[in-house]
Design a protein around this motif. Sequence first.
Motif, short mmCIF file in Angstrom:
data_model
loop_
_atom_site.label_atom_id
_atom_site.label_comp_id
_atom_site.label_asym_id
_atom_site.label_seq_id
_atom_site.Cartn_x
_atom_site.Cartn_y
_atom_site.Cartn_z
N PHE A 87 0.84 -1.21 0.00
CA PHE A 87 0.00 0.00 0.00
C PHE A 87 0.87 1.26 0.00
O PHE A 87 0.58 2.22 -0.71
CB PHE A 87 -0.93 -0.01 1.21
CG PHE A 87 -2.03 1.02 1.13
CD1 PHE A 87 -3.21 0.74 0.46
CD2 PHE A 87 -1.88 2.25 1.73
CE1 PHE A 87 -4.22 1.68 0.37
CE2 PHE A 87 -2.88 3.21 1.66
CZ PHE A 87 -4.06 2.93 0.97
N ASN A 90 2.59 1.65 -3.58
CA ASN A 90 1.69 1.92 -4.69
C ASN A 90 0.77 3.12 -4.48
O ASN A 90 0.44 3.81 -5.44
CB ASN A 90 0.83 0.68 -4.98
CG ASN A 90 1.64 -0.47 -5.55
OD1 ASN A 90 1.98 -0.46 -6.72
ND2 ASN A 90 1.97 -1.44 -4.71
N VAL A 91 0.37 3.36 -3.23
CA VAL A 91 -0.64 4.38 -2.97
C VAL A 91 -0.05 5.59 -2.23
O VAL A 91 -0.14 6.73 -2.70
CB VAL A 91 -1.82 3.81 -2.16
CG1 VAL A 91 -2.92 4.86 -2.01
CG2 VAL A 91 -2.37 2.56 -2.83
N SER A 117 -1.89 0.93 -12.47
CA SER A 117 -2.64 -0.11 -11.77
C SER A 117 -2.18 -1.46 -12.33
O SER A 117 -1.04 -1.62 -12.73
CB SER A 117 -4.14 0.11 -11.96
OG SER A 117 -4.88 -0.86 -11.26
N ALA A 134 -3.85 -3.07 -3.21
CA ALA A 134 -3.17 -1.78 -3.31
C ALA A 134 -3.51 -1.08 -4.62
O ALA A 134 -3.80 0.12 -4.64
CB ALA A 134 -1.66 -1.98 -3.19
N LYS A 135 -3.48 -1.81 -5.71
CA LYS A 135 -3.76 -1.19 -7.01
C LYS A 135 -5.23 -0.80 -7.14
O LYS A 135 -5.56 0.16 -7.85
CB LYS A 135 -3.35 -2.13 -8.13
CG LYS A 135 -1.85 -2.32 -8.28
CD LYS A 135 -1.11 -1.01 -8.57
CE LYS A 135 0.33 -1.28 -9.03
NZ LYS A 135 1.08 -0.02 -9.26
N ALA A 137 -6.85 0.49 -4.77
CA ALA A 137 -6.84 1.81 -4.12
C ALA A 137 -6.32 2.88 -5.07
O ALA A 137 -6.81 4.02 -5.07
CB ALA A 137 -6.00 1.76 -2.85
N VAL A 138 -5.34 2.54 -5.89
CA VAL A 138 -4.84 3.48 -6.90
C VAL A 138 -5.97 3.86 -7.85
O VAL A 138 -6.15 5.05 -8.19
CB VAL A 138 -3.67 2.86 -7.69
CG1 VAL A 138 -3.32 3.73 -8.91
CG2 VAL A 138 -2.45 2.70 -6.81
N LEU A 141 -8.24 6.24 -6.23
CA LEU A 141 -7.60 7.55 -6.17
C LEU A 141 -7.77 8.29 -7.50
O LEU A 141 -8.08 9.49 -7.52
CB LEU A 141 -6.12 7.38 -5.84
CG LEU A 141 -5.28 8.64 -5.60
CD1 LEU A 141 -5.75 9.36 -4.34
CD2 LEU A 141 -3.80 8.25 -5.47
#
Length: 227
Positions: A87, A90-91, A117, A134-135, A137-138, A141
Amino acid sequence: MKTVVIIGGSRGIGKAIINTLIDYCKVVNISRTIPEITHQNLTHHSCDVLQDELPDIESVDTLIYCPGSINLKPITRLRVDDFKNDFEINVIGAVKAIQKYISALKNSNSPSILLFSTVATKLGMPFHASVASAKSAVEGLVKSLGAELAPKIRINAIAPTVTDTDLASKLLRNEKMIDNITERHPLKKFLNPEEVATMAEFLISDKAASLSGQIFEMDCGIVSFKI
């Protein structure tokens, strides 16, 4: 000449993006390692985006955040720290970069942000729980900031399938694995970094002026088709 700030441009897709843009853009690379290429349009800052303060850059037209992770383990072997680390890479790193350079981006005539992503957010695959989380969440975003920053700043993401980089070397470490991955994709291929760089070049250009908040799947058909 447009100024493009690339986080993580010394290797893989980031390196390919630099090679694609360097002849007609001012490129500022921020990474822990120095890029192999030298060019009058390239400036490098040695920096760990998660640990260090990012450098001050007065003029920014485009921000590209490339760092990522491929941490493939069964859920029984994934630690909570694995999820936290993925996280952060990536974020949190992307958020830190955006917050640092958003004021400079707002002063640009045609500002844009590009994140990355993975097809694993759409296609459920074993052992991808941490990186897919995690991706995902990208992607959230990108959607949220696309709305928040409109109409001034555009933000999009590319979601590639397996790409022939050091990061994916464990997935492509022998001919049998290469053949298996090739066969899994309906287009009977996987990606090279230059293909992804070409898409990145388009998305940060004025030709993509109507595109924001979008996730572009470069999937060689693996998500789109069932044949």
